[in-house]
Enzyme design. Structure first.
Site, PDB file in Angstrom:
ATOM      1  CG  HIS A 201     -23.031 -39.947  20.664  1.00 33.46           C
ATOM      2  ND1 HIS A 201     -21.989 -40.493  21.382  1.00 33.46           N
ATOM      3  CD2 HIS A 201     -23.850 -39.381  21.591  1.00 33.46           C
ATOM      4  CE1 HIS A 201     -22.156 -40.254  22.672  1.00 33.46           C
ATOM      5  NE2 HIS A 201     -23.283 -39.592  22.828  1.00 33.46           N
TER       6      HIS A 201
ATOM      7  CE  LYS B 248     -17.407 -31.873  35.207  1.00 35.01           C
ATOM      8  NZ  LYS B 248     -18.741 -32.212  34.741  1.00 35.01           N
TER       9      LYS B 248
ATOM     10  CB  SER C 210     -20.131 -42.285  26.375  1.00 33.99           C
ATOM     11  OG  SER C 210     -20.519 -41.674  25.173  1.00 33.99           O
TER      12      SER C 210
ATOM     13  NE  ARG D 232     -29.169 -41.695  26.238  1.00 30.81           N
ATOM     14  CZ  ARG D 232     -28.038 -41.528  26.885  1.00 30.81           C
ATOM     15  NH1 ARG D 232     -27.098 -42.448  26.793  1.00 30.81           N
ATOM     16  NH2 ARG D 232     -27.817 -40.469  27.631  1.00 30.81           N
TER      17      ARG D 232
HETATM   18  N1  COD Z   1     -29.074 -42.354  21.222  1.00 27.94           N
HETATM   19  C1  COD Z   1     -29.478 -41.083  21.004  1.00 27.94           C
HETATM   20  N2  COD Z   1     -28.971 -39.987  21.626  1.00 27.94           N
HETATM   21  C2  COD Z   1     -27.993 -40.206  22.510  1.00 27.94           C
HETATM   22  C3  COD Z   1     -27.501 -41.494  22.802  1.00 27.94           C
HETATM   23  C4  COD Z   1     -28.103 -42.606  22.124  1.00 27.94           C
HETATM   24  N3  COD Z   1     -27.730 -43.866  22.373  1.00 27.94           N
HETATM   25  N4  COD Z   1     -26.523 -41.387  23.731  1.00 27.94           N
HETATM   26  C5  COD Z   1     -26.420 -40.068  24.026  1.00 27.94           C
HETATM   27  N5  COD Z   1     -27.293 -39.359  23.285  1.00 27.94           N
HETATM   28  C6  COD Z   1     -27.492 -37.909  23.277  1.00 27.94           C
HETATM   29  C7  COD Z   1     -27.580 -37.308  24.660  1.00 27.94           C
HETATM   30  O1  COD Z   1     -28.896 -37.318  25.145  1.00 27.94           O
HETATM   31  C8  COD Z   1     -27.089 -35.897  24.375  1.00 27.94           C
HETATM   32  O2  COD Z   1     -28.127 -35.115  23.811  1.00 27.94           O
HETATM   33  C9  COD Z   1     -26.038 -36.089  23.287  1.00 27.94           C
HETATM   34  O3  COD Z   1     -26.349 -37.334  22.671  1.00 27.94           O
HETATM   35  C10 COD Z   1     -24.610 -36.104  23.795  1.00 27.94           C
HETATM   36  O4  COD Z   1     -24.472 -37.083  24.802  1.00 27.94           O
HETATM   37  P1  COD Z   1     -23.179 -37.136  25.728  1.00 27.94           P
HETATM   38  O5  COD Z   1     -23.470 -38.046  26.861  1.00 27.94           O
HETATM   39  O6  COD Z   1     -21.960 -37.358  24.912  1.00 27.94           O
HETATM   40  O7  COD Z   1     -23.025 -35.626  26.212  1.00 27.94           O
HETATM   41  P2  COD Z   1     -23.530 -34.911  27.536  1.00 27.94           P
HETATM   42  O8  COD Z   1     -24.971 -35.204  27.818  1.00 27.94           O
HETATM   43  O9  COD Z   1     -22.530 -35.176  28.597  1.00 27.94           O
HETATM   44  O10 COD Z   1     -23.390 -33.366  27.045  1.00 27.94           O
HETATM   45  C11 COD Z   1     -23.746 -32.345  27.862  1.00 27.94           C
HETATM   46  C12 COD Z   1     -23.381 -30.987  27.262  1.00 27.94           C
HETATM   47  C13 COD Z   1     -21.931 -30.930  26.837  1.00 27.94           C
HETATM   48  C14 COD Z   1     -24.257 -30.733  26.055  1.00 27.94           C
HETATM   49  C15 COD Z   1     -23.687 -29.973  28.399  1.00 27.94           C
HETATM   50  O11 COD Z   1     -22.991 -30.344  29.579  1.00 27.94           O
HETATM   51  C16 COD Z   1     -23.287 -28.558  28.048  1.00 27.94           C
HETATM   52  O12 COD Z   1     -23.942 -27.918  27.260  1.00 27.94           O
HETATM   53  N6  COD Z   1     -22.184 -28.078  28.669  1.00 27.94           N
HETATM   54  C17 COD Z   1     -21.631 -26.749  28.415  1.00 27.94           C
HETATM   55  C18 COD Z   1     -21.881 -25.791  29.592  1.00 27.94           C
HETATM   56  C19 COD Z   1     -23.285 -25.288  29.515  1.00 27.94           C
HETATM   57  O13 COD Z   1     -23.643 -24.524  28.636  1.00 27.94           O
HETATM   58  N7  COD Z   1     -24.114 -25.807  30.449  1.00 27.94           N
HETATM   59  C20 COD Z   1     -25.539 -25.663  30.395  1.00 27.94           C
HETATM   60  C21 COD Z   1     -25.996 -24.446  31.099  1.00 27.94           C
HETATM   61  S1  COD Z   1     -27.720 -24.371  30.913  1.00 27.94           S
END
Ligand code: COD
Length: 159
Positions: free
Chosen positions: A16, A40, A129, A91
């Site tokens: 991140h 959640k 994570s 990823r």
């Molecule tokens: N290297 C590079 N990028 C990474 C890595 C890594 N090692 N690990 C994670 N990432 C990227 C992920 O691909 C993602 O883009 C971002 O970092 C955040 O990752 P996470 O896992 O912390 O977060 P997520 O994927 O759980 O987040 C999801 C959201 C919160 C973005 C999503 O659920 C959301 O937008 N929710 C709000 C409700 C909504 O609008 N829903 C969508 C309707 S279309």
């Protein structure tokens, strides 16, 4: 351009941080947006306040990065703060299918809202994570996978 980098960030990893740093080099302003999902709450290891605190400390040296929480739809949040695009990290192909669907839906919700992808750095492409929490829970060493602020927070949680 003002972009939003959204996520759960439970917790914030070096993957991140790498995406945040690279976005901060490319764009004028980056808002790291932490999802606060009241329904959640019990499923997160860290509260939204703790996640924000960890990220703020980790990006302290990046003057064009700010950290905020959001609830509800991401597209509405991006519109409300006047940002122009969403930045996501990719990823593997497994990320792509999910991200593609969200990008299309977000653009349907707010026409013209673009999603831009930054490819994970090779050395962090296996970091998630979920895995970090699992390794830390069993006492494994995650110091190379997370920034110091996350490491301290994990040690405080798991001892
Ligand atoms: N290297 C590079 N990028 C990474 C890595 C890594 N090692 N690990 C994670 N990432 C990227 C992920 O691909 C993602 O883009 C971002 O970092 C955040 O990752 P996470 O896992 O912390 O977060 P997520 O994927 O759980 O987040 C999801 C959201 C919160 C973005 C999503 O659920 C959301 O937008 N929710 C709000 C409700 C909504 O609008 N829903 C969508 C309707 S279309």
């Amino acid at each position: 351009m003002h972009v939003v980098y959204p996520g759960s960030f439970d917790p914030f990893t070096n993957g991140h941080l790498d995406v945040t740093r690279r976005a901060a080099r490319l764009f004028g302003k980056v808002t790291v947006a932490v999802l606060e999902n009241p329904s959640k709450r019990g499923q997160y290891l860290f509260s939204a306040e703790e996640r924000v605190e960890i990220i703020r400390e980790s990006v302290r040296d990046l003057s064009n990065v700010e950290v905020a929480t959001f609830q509800g739809l991401l597209a509405e949040f991006v519109k409300a703060i006047g940002a122009q695009a969403i930045v996501k990290g990719l990823r593997a192909v497994s990320d792509y299918e999910y991200e593609l669907q969200m990008a299309h839906l977000n653009r349907q919700l707010v026409p013209g809202l673009e999603t831009l992808f930054i490819l994970a750095a090779t050395r962090y492409s296996f970091v998630s994570s979920t895995m970090v929490k699992e390794i830390a829970r069993y006492g494994g060493d995650v110091s190379k996978l997370v920034p110091p602020a996350t490491l301290r927070a994990l040690k405080a949680k798991y001892g």
